[in-house]
Design an enzyme around this catalytic site. Structure first.
Site, short mmCIF file in Angstrom:
data_model
loop_
_atom_site.label_atom_id
_atom_site.label_comp_id
_atom_site.label_asym_id
_atom_site.label_seq_id
_atom_site.Cartn_x
_atom_site.Cartn_y
_atom_site.Cartn_z
N CYS A 40 0.82 -1.23 0.00
CA CYS A 40 0.00 0.00 0.00
C CYS A 40 0.85 1.27 0.00
O CYS A 40 0.63 2.17 -0.82
CB CYS A 40 -0.97 -0.01 1.17
SG CYS A 40 -0.22 0.03 2.82
N HIS B 15 -2.55 0.96 6.85
CA HIS B 15 -2.97 0.91 5.45
C HIS B 15 -3.18 2.33 4.93
O HIS B 15 -3.64 3.21 5.66
CB HIS B 15 -4.25 0.10 5.27
CG HIS B 15 -4.64 -0.08 3.83
ND1 HIS B 15 -3.89 -0.81 2.94
CD2 HIS B 15 -5.70 0.40 3.13
CE1 HIS B 15 -4.45 -0.78 1.74
NE2 HIS B 15 -5.55 -0.05 1.83
N GLU C 288 -5.84 1.70 -4.33
CA GLU C 288 -5.09 1.10 -3.23
C GLU C 288 -4.46 -0.21 -3.64
O GLU C 288 -4.92 -0.87 -4.57
CB GLU C 288 -6.01 0.84 -2.03
CG GLU C 288 -7.13 -0.14 -2.36
CD GLU C 288 -7.86 -0.69 -1.14
OE1 GLU C 288 -7.35 -0.54 -0.02
OE2 GLU C 288 -8.94 -1.30 -1.34
#
Length: 332
Positions: free
Chosen positions: A238, A292, A304
């Protein structure tokens, strides 16, 4: 191929490359019906169309079929192309069973189906009234159907493993798919409403939708092999994706999501703009050290790199729990 194809059909397939290349692919979450290519509600995504490296390596008719099947079944076309490359060099390989008969294991056709699997998942892709395992127009969408039935795209690696039960095979296919996707163009159909540096960053991230997730993967110039549970996988994690994207816009971010959240200026939810980073607790993070991060696209969506087994994708921000907040890279 199993038989000679009319010139008109071949020409139509060649022309289809240009038409199909810009189509948006639907990528799904949750339970995915293996028998259908119809998009489920939730997560939308796309994959860049064929790029020069792919068009130079893949016959035009096969490339059109990979893109078409990927669109119909909601799969990144490079994965289908990579399977075709590994199994038969897109129908050009010298091995037994590609154009007639079977190989020593009993598999047949350019996508190398076992008889029982073909009986269950074979399709009449070109509408000629036949399901011909040697015809790529039938075999390629059948391969897409089989991948969907085994969990793709939500768990692409598991689906590829089910196609051929070998870890080396999964790695080879994923590496080949990443190579076909490399240097792609931004996804058509995804409007980039950002401007300035933010637009550059958003477009840079969209180039890699469909690329494998790799723990620890992603450098300043693109996907890299990960480490730990990402070992052997070429892709992004990420924060590797956010760092890569913003570096293309001239902003060097810290490597991890925790460092990015700690060092970048935070912005209130009401002032969020495309290009901002959106942070979540994630599986191993906290509100103070989020695990994240994604890039805001606008209209409640983000791009993402979600987790192992799920490729880079476009997701609704509201579908992920543990929202921590937003930060603005170009304001640092």
């Amino acid at each position: 191929m199993g038989r000679t194809r009319p010139a008109a059909r071949l020409m139509a397939l060649v022309i289809a490359v240009a038409a199909v290349a810009v189509m948006v692919l639907a990528v799904f979450l949750g339970v995915i019906g293996g028998m259908s290519g119809t998009a489920a509600p939730g997560v939308a995504a796309c994959h860049p169309g064929p790029v020069p490296a792919a068009t130079a390596q893949i016959p035009a008719d096969y490339l059109a079929l990979y893109v078409k099947a990927g669109t119909e079944y909601g799969l990144p076309w490079p994965v289908l192309a990579a399977i075709g490359a590994v199994e038969s060099d897109h129908g050009r390989g010298p091995g037994a069973g590609i154009r007639a008969g079977t190989n020593p294991a009993g598999a047949a056709g350019p996508m190398q189906f076992m008889p029982g699997t073909w009986q269950r998942y074979g399709v009449d892709g070109n509408g000629d009234g036949r399901r011909d395992v040697y015809d790529p127009a039938d075999a390629i969408p059948a391969a897409a159907r089989l991948l969907r039935a085994n969990g793709a795209p939500a768990d692409m690696e598991r689906a590829i493993y089910a196609y051929n039960h070998a870890d080396w095979y999964v790695k080879k296919v994923m590496d080949c798919a990443a190579a076909y996707a490399r240097d792609g163009i931004p996804c058509a159909g995804i409007p980039v409403v950002a401007s300035g540096r933010a637009a550059i960053a958003v477009r840079a991230a969209l180039r890699w939708v469909g690329t494998p997730y790799a723990w620890g993967g992603g450098g300043l110039s693109g996907p890299t092999e990960g480490f730990g549970r990402g070992a052997g996988i070429v892709g992004f994690d990420c924060s590797g994706l956010t760092r890569y994207a913003w570096y293309q816009a001239g902003v060097l971010l810290p490597r991890t999501s925790q460092e990015q959240w700690r060092t970048l200026p935070h912005v209130p939810a009401g002032t969020v703009a495309p290009g901002d980073l959106v942070f979540f607790k994630g599986a191993l993070g906290t509100a103070a050290a989020p695990g994240h991060v994604g890039i805001v696209l606008g209209d409640g969506r983000m791009v993402e790199a979600p987790r192992t087994g799920l490729p880079v994708r476009i997701s609704p921000i509201g579908d992920r729990s543990g929202l921590v907040g937003y930060a603005r890279p170009w304001a640092q």
